[in-house]
Design an enzyme around this catalytic site. Structure first.
Site, mmCIF file in Angstrom:
data_model
loop_
_atom_site.group_PDB
_atom_site.id
_atom_site.type_symbol
_atom_site.label_atom_id
_atom_site.label_comp_id
_atom_site.label_asym_id
_atom_site.label_seq_id
_atom_site.Cartn_x
_atom_site.Cartn_y
_atom_site.Cartn_z
ATOM 1 N N LYS A 211 0.804 -1.226 0.000
ATOM 2 C CA LYS A 211 0.000 0.000 0.000
ATOM 3 C C LYS A 211 0.839 1.280 0.000
ATOM 4 O O LYS A 211 0.295 2.359 -0.211
ATOM 5 C CB LYS A 211 -0.956 -0.003 1.189
ATOM 6 C CG LYS A 211 -1.978 -1.128 1.145
ATOM 7 C CD LYS A 211 -3.034 -0.882 0.087
ATOM 8 C CE LYS A 211 -4.184 -1.872 0.238
ATOM 9 N NZ LYS A 211 -5.303 -1.585 -0.637
HETATM 10 C C1 LIG Z 1 -2.687 -6.822 3.413
HETATM 11 C C2 LIG Z 1 -3.252 -6.532 2.045
HETATM 12 N N1 LIG Z 1 -3.858 -5.395 1.764
HETATM 13 C C3 LIG Z 1 -4.363 -5.189 0.514
HETATM 14 C C4 LIG Z 1 -4.269 -6.099 -0.511
HETATM 15 C C5 LIG Z 1 -4.828 -5.892 -1.877
HETATM 16 O O1 LIG Z 1 -5.520 -4.850 -1.862
HETATM 17 P P1 LIG Z 1 -6.270 -3.994 -2.913
HETATM 18 O O2 LIG Z 1 -7.321 -4.858 -3.531
HETATM 19 O O3 LIG Z 1 -6.842 -2.967 -1.995
HETATM 20 O O4 LIG Z 1 -5.294 -3.446 -3.874
HETATM 21 C C6 LIG Z 1 -3.683 -7.213 -0.239
HETATM 22 C C7 LIG Z 1 -3.604 -8.152 -1.341
HETATM 23 O O5 LIG Z 1 -3.336 -9.285 -1.250
HETATM 24 C C8 LIG Z 1 -3.188 -7.455 1.053
HETATM 25 O O6 LIG Z 1 -2.617 -8.589 1.337
#
Ligand SMILES: Cc1ncc(COP(=O)(O)O)c(C=O)c1O
Length: 319
Positions: A42
């Site tokens: 992120k």
């Molecule tokens: C901890 C975590 N956050 C977010 C995501 C993916 O997020 P997004 O669909 O918001 O891009 C993942 C994807 O595997 C994840 O493991």
């Protein structure tokens, strides 16, 4: 080389081949997103969502950024906001790990805890809460990763090209989890240009509605799950199923067992969602008839889960 500041170290994360899982004829690879400076995938969107808002003239110095987040987006935003002089307020559901919340507080973020047991449309639901808060403050900017185009864009412009280059264009399948759907949608946009027959594999926690929607085009009643960051009780507006070929659900127990094996046998210390992704990658590898190069992600670091899935007492009491 020496970087000018910490933000320049976001992205360009390593890819490692896995050897301890039974992948049949295929090979498994994992992109270590925990190598980003605030510890997760992120960080990429923290940077792009803030910098694009700046470019569009939506932010002025000292403004407050507001976001609803299960943790990692908050950490990415906190990293970038602090470097650029913005305040940050996060609305967080109360099931999130203590380590993430402590980390955020240490970075100077204001935290508002809300209920995890209510769904979209309820005033205490974290996203509705954050949106209301932003609308009440004229100096606030609601980041809203769920409908912010700079979220998928970050993956289209960085994650996708990195994979393509690092794998020397030899990648047949990408296994992804879905939270806001930024990762899957951005990667889909990139690979539609470069390799339109790419096999996307959806890895979903048991209880989430996303896998069943892929198979049946119906939204079932959501259950609950302990894995953090992926799985939803609705279909995110940005979701793109167009290159998804398979979808698997993974239980919390399988996820935690897989993540712990990943640490024990491969030395990769990742978070709970990585357990879902690797378990789904193994299911896909065992089911596919051809030899494929299958890539997935270690989306965040295991440091944030020492009091949960890496703690034997917690596991016995909760799983
Ligand atoms: C901890 C975590 N956050 C977010 C995501 C993916 O997020 P997004 O669909 O918001 O891009 C993942 C994807 O595997 C994840 O493991």
């Amino acid at each position: 080389m020496v970087y000018k500041n910490i933000l320049e170290t976001i992205g360009n994360t390593p890819i490692v081949e896995l050897h301890s899982f039974n992948a049949g004829l295929s090979k498994l690879y994992i992109k270590l997103e925990y190598a980003n400076p605030a510890g997760s995938i992120k960080d990429r969107i923290g940077l792009s969502m803030i910098e694009n808002a700046e470019k569009e003239g939506l932010l002025k110095p000292g403004d407050t950024l507001i976001e609803a987040t299960a943790g990692n987006t908050g950490l990415g935003l906190a990293l970038v906001a602090a470097q650029k002089g913005y305040k940050l307020t996060l609305v967080i559901p109360d099931k999130m790990s203590k380590e993430k919340v402590d980390h955020l507080r240490a970075m100077g973020t204001e935290i508002i805890m809300t209920r995890s047991d209510v769904g979209k449309g309820h005033p205490e639901y974290y996203q509705d809460y954050a949106e209301r808060l932003a609308s009440e403050n004229p100096d606030a900017y609601y980041i809203n990763q769920f409908s912010n185009p700079s979220n998928p864009k970050a993956h289209e412009l960085t994650t996708g090209p990195e994979i393509w280059k690092q794998m020397d264009q030899n990648v047949d399948a990408i296994v992804v989890g879905v939270g806001s759907a930024g990762t899957i949608s951005g990667l889909t946009s990139f690979f539609k240009q470069k390799k339109p027959d790419m096999n996307f594999v959806l890895a979903d926690p048991a209880g989430s509605v996303l896998k069943d929607y892929f198979h049946e085009k119906k939204i079932k009643e959501a259950g609950s799950w302990l894995v953090e960051g992926i799985g939803e009780d609705f279909i995110p507006g940005q979701m793109d199923y167009s290159l998804v070929k398979e979808a698997y659900e993974v239980t919390d127990k399988e996820a935690f067992d897989t993540a712990r094996k990943l640490l024990r046998d491969e030395g990769i210390f990742a978070g709970s969602s990585t357990g879902i992704l690797v378990a789904a990658a193994v299911k896909y590898a065992q089911q596919t008839q051809s030899a494929q190069n299958i890539l997935t992600f270690a989306c965040d670091t295991g440091n944030k889960y020492l009091s949960k899935m890496y703690n034997d007492t917690w596991l016995e009491e909760n799983v």
